[in-house]
Design a protein around this motif. Structure first.
Motif, PDB file in Angstrom:
ATOM      1  N   GLU A 219     -48.805  55.625   8.324  1.00 29.01           N
ATOM      2  CA  GLU A 219     -50.285  55.222   7.910  1.00 29.01           C
ATOM      3  C   GLU A 219     -50.192  54.191   6.723  1.00 29.01           C
ATOM      4  OE1 GLU A 219     -52.363  59.030   6.844  1.00 29.01           O
ATOM      5  OE2 GLU A 219     -52.470  59.521   8.991  1.00 29.01           O
ATOM      6  N   VAL A 220     -50.789  53.053   6.862  1.00 32.60           N
ATOM      7  CA  VAL A 220     -50.608  51.968   5.956  1.00 32.60           C
ATOM      8  C   VAL A 220     -52.211  51.409   5.699  1.00 32.60           C
ATOM      9  CG1 VAL A 220     -49.500  49.670   5.958  1.00 32.60           C
ATOM     10  CG2 VAL A 220     -48.388  51.263   7.398  1.00 32.60           C
ATOM     11  N   LYS A 221     -52.103  50.965   4.187  1.00 30.12           N
ATOM     12  CA  LYS A 221     -53.342  50.029   3.926  1.00 30.12           C
ATOM     13  C   LYS A 221     -52.534  49.026   3.149  1.00 30.12           C
ATOM     14  CE  LYS A 221     -54.689  52.852  -0.298  1.00 30.12           C
ATOM     15  NZ  LYS A 221     -55.740  53.518  -0.707  1.00 30.12           N
ATOM     16  N   MET A 222     -53.421  47.899   2.944  1.00 25.06           N
ATOM     17  CA  MET A 222     -52.902  46.994   1.857  1.00 25.06           C
ATOM     18  C   MET A 222     -53.481  47.191   0.442  1.00 25.06           C
ATOM     19  SD  MET A 222     -51.335  44.704   3.806  1.00 25.06           S
ATOM     20  CE  MET A 222     -51.054  43.371   2.810  1.00 25.06           C
ATOM     21  N   VAL A 223     -52.762  46.940  -0.557  1.00 25.94           N
ATOM     22  CA  VAL A 223     -53.139  47.139  -1.876  1.00 25.94           C
ATOM     23  C   VAL A 223     -52.506  45.761  -2.640  1.00 25.94           C
ATOM     24  CG1 VAL A 223     -52.581  48.726  -4.117  1.00 25.94           C
ATOM     25  CG2 VAL A 223     -52.824  49.755  -1.627  1.00 25.94           C
ATOM     26  N   ASN A 224     -53.320  45.194  -3.267  1.00 26.07           N
ATOM     27  CA  ASN A 224     -53.097  43.983  -4.043  1.00 26.07           C
ATOM     28  C   ASN A 224     -52.311  43.094  -3.003  1.00 26.07           C
ATOM     29  OD1 ASN A 224     -54.444  44.999  -6.389  1.00 26.07           O
ATOM     30  ND2 ASN A 224     -52.526  46.101  -6.943  1.00 26.07           N
ATOM     31  N   GLY A 225     -52.422  42.912  -2.031  1.00 26.47           N
ATOM     32  CA  GLY A 225     -51.852  42.132  -1.013  1.00 26.47           C
ATOM     33  C   GLY A 225     -50.447  42.523  -0.291  1.00 26.47           C
ATOM     34  N   GLU A 226     -50.178  43.857  -0.731  1.00 29.44           N
ATOM     35  CA  GLU A 226     -49.033  44.462  -0.265  1.00 29.44           C
ATOM     36  C   GLU A 226     -49.076  45.554   0.557  1.00 29.44           C
ATOM     37  OE1 GLU A 226     -46.251  45.075  -3.705  1.00 29.44           O
ATOM     38  OE2 GLU A 226     -46.090  43.110  -4.345  1.00 29.44           O
ATOM     39  N   PRO A 227     -48.428  45.702   1.682  1.00 29.00           N
ATOM     40  CA  PRO A 227     -48.573  47.118   2.499  1.00 29.00           C
ATOM     41  C   PRO A 227     -48.168  48.130   1.635  1.00 29.00           C
ATOM     42  CG  PRO A 227     -47.227  45.355   3.331  1.00 29.00           C
ATOM     43  CD  PRO A 227     -47.493  44.906   2.281  1.00 29.00           C
ATOM     44  N   ARG A 228     -49.137  49.328   1.681  1.00 26.73           N
ATOM     45  CA  ARG A 228     -48.713  50.514   0.904  1.00 26.73           C
ATOM     46  C   ARG A 228     -48.598  51.738   2.001  1.00 26.73           C
ATOM     47  NH1 ARG A 228     -49.132  52.545  -4.289  1.00 26.73           N
ATOM     48  NH2 ARG A 228     -48.606  50.402  -4.754  1.00 26.73           N
ATOM     49  N   VAL A 229     -47.753  52.371   2.056  1.00 28.47           N
ATOM     50  CA  VAL A 229     -47.580  53.525   3.351  1.00 28.47           C
ATOM     51  C   VAL A 229     -47.647  54.784   2.450  1.00 28.47           C
ATOM     52  CG1 VAL A 229     -46.025  54.366   4.677  1.00 28.47           C
ATOM     53  CG2 VAL A 229     -45.653  52.109   4.307  1.00 28.47           C
ATOM     54  N   GLY A 230     -48.789  55.495   3.062  1.00 32.41           N
ATOM     55  CA  GLY A 230     -49.269  56.874   2.501  1.00 32.41           C
ATOM     56  C   GLY A 230     -48.573  57.946   3.046  1.00 32.41           C
ATOM     57  N   ARG A 231     -48.465  58.026   4.303  1.00 38.99           N
ATOM     58  CA  ARG A 231     -47.930  59.198   5.091  1.00 38.99           C
ATOM     59  C   ARG A 231     -47.134  58.701   6.310  1.00 38.99           C
ATOM     60  NH1 ARG A 231     -51.214  62.594   9.213  1.00 38.99           N
ATOM     61  NH2 ARG A 231     -50.133  64.257   9.767  1.00 38.99           N
ATOM     62  N   VAL A 232     -45.782  59.436   6.657  1.00 38.33           N
ATOM     63  CA  VAL A 232     -45.244  58.865   7.409  1.00 38.33           C
ATOM     64  C   VAL A 232     -44.941  60.320   8.434  1.00 38.33           C
ATOM     65  CG1 VAL A 232     -42.889  58.228   8.445  1.00 38.33           C
ATOM     66  CG2 VAL A 232     -44.092  57.138   6.403  1.00 38.33           C
ATOM     67  N   VAL A 233     -45.167  60.544   9.598  1.00 38.69           N
ATOM     68  CA  VAL A 233     -44.836  61.523  10.425  1.00 38.69           C
ATOM     69  C   VAL A 233     -43.578  61.139  11.208  1.00 38.69           C
ATOM     70  CG1 VAL A 233     -45.745  63.074  12.325  1.00 38.69           C
ATOM     71  CG2 VAL A 233     -47.315  62.387  10.491  1.00 38.69           C
ATOM     72  N   THR A 234     -42.600  61.890  11.162  1.00 38.88           N
ATOM     73  CA  THR A 234     -41.486  61.634  11.683  1.00 38.88           C
ATOM     74  C   THR A 234     -41.060  62.976  12.770  1.00 38.88           C
ATOM     75  OG1 THR A 234     -40.554  60.629   9.941  1.00 38.88           O
ATOM     76  CG2 THR A 234     -38.704  61.385  11.547  1.00 38.88           C
ATOM     77  N   ALA A 235     -40.511  62.318  13.938  1.00 33.08           N
ATOM     78  CA  ALA A 235     -40.219  63.645  14.995  1.00 33.08           C
ATOM     79  C   ALA A 235     -38.675  63.019  15.250  1.00 33.08           C
ATOM     80  CB  ALA A 235     -41.046  63.574  16.270  1.00 33.08           C
ATOM     81  N   ILE A 236     -37.610  63.881  15.580  1.00 30.85           N
ATOM     82  CA  ILE A 236     -36.441  63.509  15.815  1.00 30.85           C
ATOM     83  C   ILE A 236     -35.852  64.623  16.841  1.00 30.85           C
ATOM     84  CG2 ILE A 236     -35.654  64.780  13.663  1.00 30.85           C
ATOM     85  CD1 ILE A 236     -33.065  62.925  13.420  1.00 30.85           C
TER      86      ILE A 236
ATOM     87  N   ALA B  75     -37.481  46.949   3.980  1.00 32.94           N
ATOM     88  CA  ALA B  75     -38.381  46.224   4.717  1.00 32.94           C
ATOM     89  C   ALA B  75     -39.595  45.434   3.766  1.00 32.94           C
ATOM     90  CB  ALA B  75     -39.217  47.055   5.506  1.00 32.94           C
ATOM     91  N   LEU B  76     -40.055  46.225   2.706  1.00 33.11           N
ATOM     92  CA  LEU B  76     -40.949  45.597   1.815  1.00 33.11           C
ATOM     93  C   LEU B  76     -40.355  44.722   0.812  1.00 33.11           C
ATOM     94  CD1 LEU B  76     -42.711  49.029   0.680  1.00 33.11           C
ATOM     95  CD2 LEU B  76     -43.485  47.281   2.153  1.00 33.11           C
ATOM     96  N   PHE B  77     -39.106  44.703   0.204  1.00 36.92           N
ATOM     97  CA  PHE B  77     -38.655  44.171  -0.499  1.00 36.92           C
ATOM     98  C   PHE B  77     -37.354  43.320  -0.376  1.00 36.92           C
ATOM     99  CE2 PHE B  77     -41.022  47.600  -2.663  1.00 36.92           C
ATOM    100  CZ  PHE B  77     -42.240  47.043  -2.773  1.00 36.92           C
TER     101      PHE B  77
END
Length: 737
Positions: free
Chosen positions: A617-634, A660-662
């Motif tokens: 789950e992603v949104k843009m914050v001050n021009g940068e992607p911010r990831v809030g929640r990651v659901v992982t299945a393995i 990936a971000l920086f």
């Protein structure tokens, strides 16, 4: 080290190391003297020369104390991945030991006893620690249990079949007799170990697969009592720092050490193959002395290209615009159908992708302690591949590799950095300690800047992809060109032919299996910058290309990206991919609205035998992607330690997201521009997402966990950005400044 990863999921057996590989090790590391003609089966025997093999009654992996304490000897280093707990649990499960009385001890360097059966040498890598040791430790634990049962049966005069073991206590219910392991130790040590011990049915496991399997080193690391290389303090020990060339491939032309020698605390200054070493009483004196050095460098053979030039060259090669005098050739990766017939069909997606050099940026920079007394050597270090460190050290001091003693300590991360064929920083320390001589300990210290400038990066890679589709919007023809340097070039593993690590994650992708016409080729240009595997190796770029391309195709077809993948997985027979995708989609609430302001993106990838799906789950914050929640299945086969699997998914996700971000290393005229974390930005706590992990139940043997969580997050974020209306991402990092 992924080239040696065990294919446990399909065969239950390690992939054999080829004779060519072993010959390469001998020729390249021995200087043509020590191991020429060494076959895979004899490498361990050769390494055994000078090694100590006086193990106790229970073999090299199990020790039992008089108080009943069980010590499991780990042949794999612990550098943060938490595998020691899982390894101990495997043996403890078969022994029916008391988990509270189980300890873990790091093995000595001894390839004849502790070789990674997938590598042909002793070492940790390729997410193989648990999978590589699964049957080995099960057999060791079961054999030890059988010895205690037989000892009790003989001592008590009762049938062995009537004896039970639970929590380290051996019991005979009918007679009421019982004893813990320590009380039966003397008798058990006299029992011949069974050659084929009976193993438990997985349904009978009481420890493996439970949340009881927790790290054994947490308290020591929390209280500062765990011993890392930087913690080593020995009597009369010296500290060394090395002045390295500012460009890769440059050498010392001359140096003036007058001012350095006048620095208080400096003991000596000496030229070594990698630069000029300042030897001092302490770290500060060594650093000040190094700062005072005046070194002239010969860069006539140095790599002088910058990243912009290299990227332009890679792009031209992918477009078949190689210089007229180029000897580079395309290497076939995967081919099916008649690509020529589809070359003129209109492409739905035609794009390129660029990926930068990446530093490993471990929290503990490279370091080592060496004690050299003539031909005798002891190393204290976080040794990831002890066999290579022994071989390289033996070449410097003129001794048998097996005679090189290594005390492997905890290490503050590696991600592949501590596993290079040259043993670069270890060899540096040995050269300095050899100069000092007399058995006086020398600690080599690298600063963060030394570490950042030293190379062995994840390589710069370029992809060019062209895809046409059928009437339903699914891939009909896939043309793919990959350009990047080989990690095997100039290594003892051979430099000829296709380096599989360059194309892993693209080759054999279920998306390609579902495509009628496939034309994938790779080119491996030479580069003067040392490159190396980096957590999840080729998957770091191939996962992104495959997943983001599929996302664009789904969008062009007007189809839900999860449904689009489901159709392709079904066509390809990729049941594992389909299962983890469905699990992640269910847990993430795919198909329901995302929280206000957030957009979901999905990605799925297989690496090291495990398949991971993520919904971010992603949104843009001050021009940068911010990831809030990651659901992982393995799906990683048998989950030895669910808690640690979750931890690795969290750590791998954050490590991959940070890059990936920086993440990017850039060079200008051959010199690295980043120095420290001010220029090489990493993810901060307040930027880290919440990671939920769901493990697909499985009875298959364990597969990799340490790396598979890393490559999936970048395409999941890119796909979320695409879903929110952003353009397709064609280069990383996301944040360009």
């Amino acid at each position: 080290m992924n080239r040696f990863v065990m294919d446990m999921r399909k065969t239950g057996n390690p992939v054999a190391v080829t004779r060519r590989h072993a010959l390469g090790i001998g020729a390249a590391l021995s200087g043509g003297a020590l191991l020429i003609g060494c076959s895979p089966s004899s490498l361990g025997k050769v390494m055994a020369f000078g090694a100590k093999n006086d193990f106790g009654a229970f073999g090299p992996f199990i020790k039992v104390g008089p108080d009943g304490t069980v010590t499991v000897v780990s042949k794999h280093i612990e550098f943060g991945q938490g595998s020691h707990a899982g390894l101990a649990a495997i043996a403890a499960e078969e022994m029916d030991a008391d988990w509270d009385k189980v300890r873990v001890e790091q093995s000595p360097a001894n390839a004849s006893a502790y070789a990674n059966t997938g590598f042909g040498m002793q070492g940790t890598g390729g997410s193989s620690a648990i999978s590589n040791s699964w049957m080995q430790l099960r057999n060791a634990g079961s054999a030890a249990r059988a010895m205690f049962v037989q000892a009790a049966a003989t001592t008590w005069g009762v049938p062995a079949k009537d004896i039970t073991v639970r929590n380290g206590v051996v019991s005979h219910v009918a007679s009421g007799k019982q004893a813990h392991f320590g009380e039966l130790l003397t008798a058990a040590a006299k029992v011949p170990p069974p050659q084929k011990p009976a193993l438990k049915d997985a349904k009978a496991f009481t420890l493996v697969g439970t949340d009881r399997v927790r790290r054994k080193d947490s308290q020591a690391k929390s209280t500062g009592t765990a011993r890392f290389t930087q913690d080593v303090q020995l009597p009369n020990m010296l500290t060394a720092m090395v002045a390295h060339a500012p460009k890769f491939g440059a050498t010392v032309a001359s140096f003036d050490a007058t001012a350095a020698r006048q620095t208080p605390g400096v003991v000596d200054v000496v030229q070594i193959p990698s630069g000029v070493a300042v030897i001092a009483q302490n770290t500060w004196a060594a650093r000040k002395g190094r700062d005072a050095l005046a070194v002239k460098w010969d860069d006539s053979k140095a790599e002088k290209r910058g990243t912009d030039q290299l990227r332009a060259e890679w792009t031209a090669l992918a477009a078949d615009k190689a210089p007229a005098d180029s000897k580079l050739k395309w290497l076939a990766v995967e081919s099916r159908g008649d690509a020529a017939k589809t070359a003129s069909d209109p492409a739905v997606v035609e794009t390129t992708y660029d990926f930068p050099f990446l530093a490993h940026a471990t929290m503990e920079p490279m370091n080592c302690v060496a004690i050299v007394n003539g031909h005798s050597v002891k190393l204290l270090s976080g040794s990831q591949i002890p066999t290579l460190d022994q071989l390289n050290t033996a070449k410097i001091v003129g001794n048998l590799p097996g005679a090189i003693e290594i005390e492997t300590l905890f290490a503050g991360g590696s991600f592949g950095r501590r596993a290079n064929f040259q043993s670069d920083y270890v060899a540096e320390c040995v050269h300095i300690a050899k100069h000092v001589g007399g058995g006086r300990p020398v600690k080599l210290v690298w600063t963060r800047e030394d570490d950042m400038h030293a190379g062995y990066y994840r390589p710069l890679v370029h992809h060019a992809v062209r895809v046409t589709v059928d009437k339903d919007g699914y891939p009909a023809a896939w043309r793919h060109r990959i350009v990047g340097p080989s990690l095997q070039k100039g290594s003892p593993m051979g430099g000829g032919g296709l380096d599989a690590s360059l194309v892993e994650g693209c080759k054999d992708s279920p998306y390609l299996k579902a495509t009628p016409v496939v034309d994938v080729q790779a080119m491996q240009p030479d580069i003067g910058i040392p490159v190396l595997w980096w957590r999840s190796v080729g998957a770091t770029h191939n996962a992104f290309v495959m997943e983001h391309t599929i996302e664009q195709l789904a969008k062009k077809a007007g189809k839900d990206p999860v449904d689009y993948r489901r159709a392709l997985y079904t066509k390809a027979g990729a049941d594992q991919h389909l299962a983890v995708l469905n699990l992640a989609a269910e847990k993430a609430g795919w198909g329901t609205p995302a929280p206000a302001g957030w957009t979901r993106g999905v990605a799925v990838h297989e690496s090291f035998g495990s398949v991971v799906a993520q919904v971010a789950e992603v949104k843009m914050v001050n021009g940068e992607p911010r990831v809030g929640r990651v659901v992982t299945a393995i799906d990683c086969g048998t989950a030895v330690s669910p808690d640690q699997i979750a931890a690795q998914m969290e750590g791998g996700t954050c490590y991959g997201l940070s890059a990936a971000l920086f993440g990017k290393i850039t060079l200008k005229d051959g010199q690295v521009e980043q120095n420290n974390f001010d220029g090489y930005r990493v993810l901060r706590h307040n930027e880290a997402p919440t990671v939920e992990t769901y493990i697909l139940p499985s009875s298959d043997p364990p597969s990799g966990v340490g790396e598979p969580g890393t490559p999936v997050i970048a395409p999941a974020v890119a796909n979320a950005l695409l879903a929110m209306g952003q353009p397709a991402t064609t280069s990383l990092p996301f944040v360009k400044t």
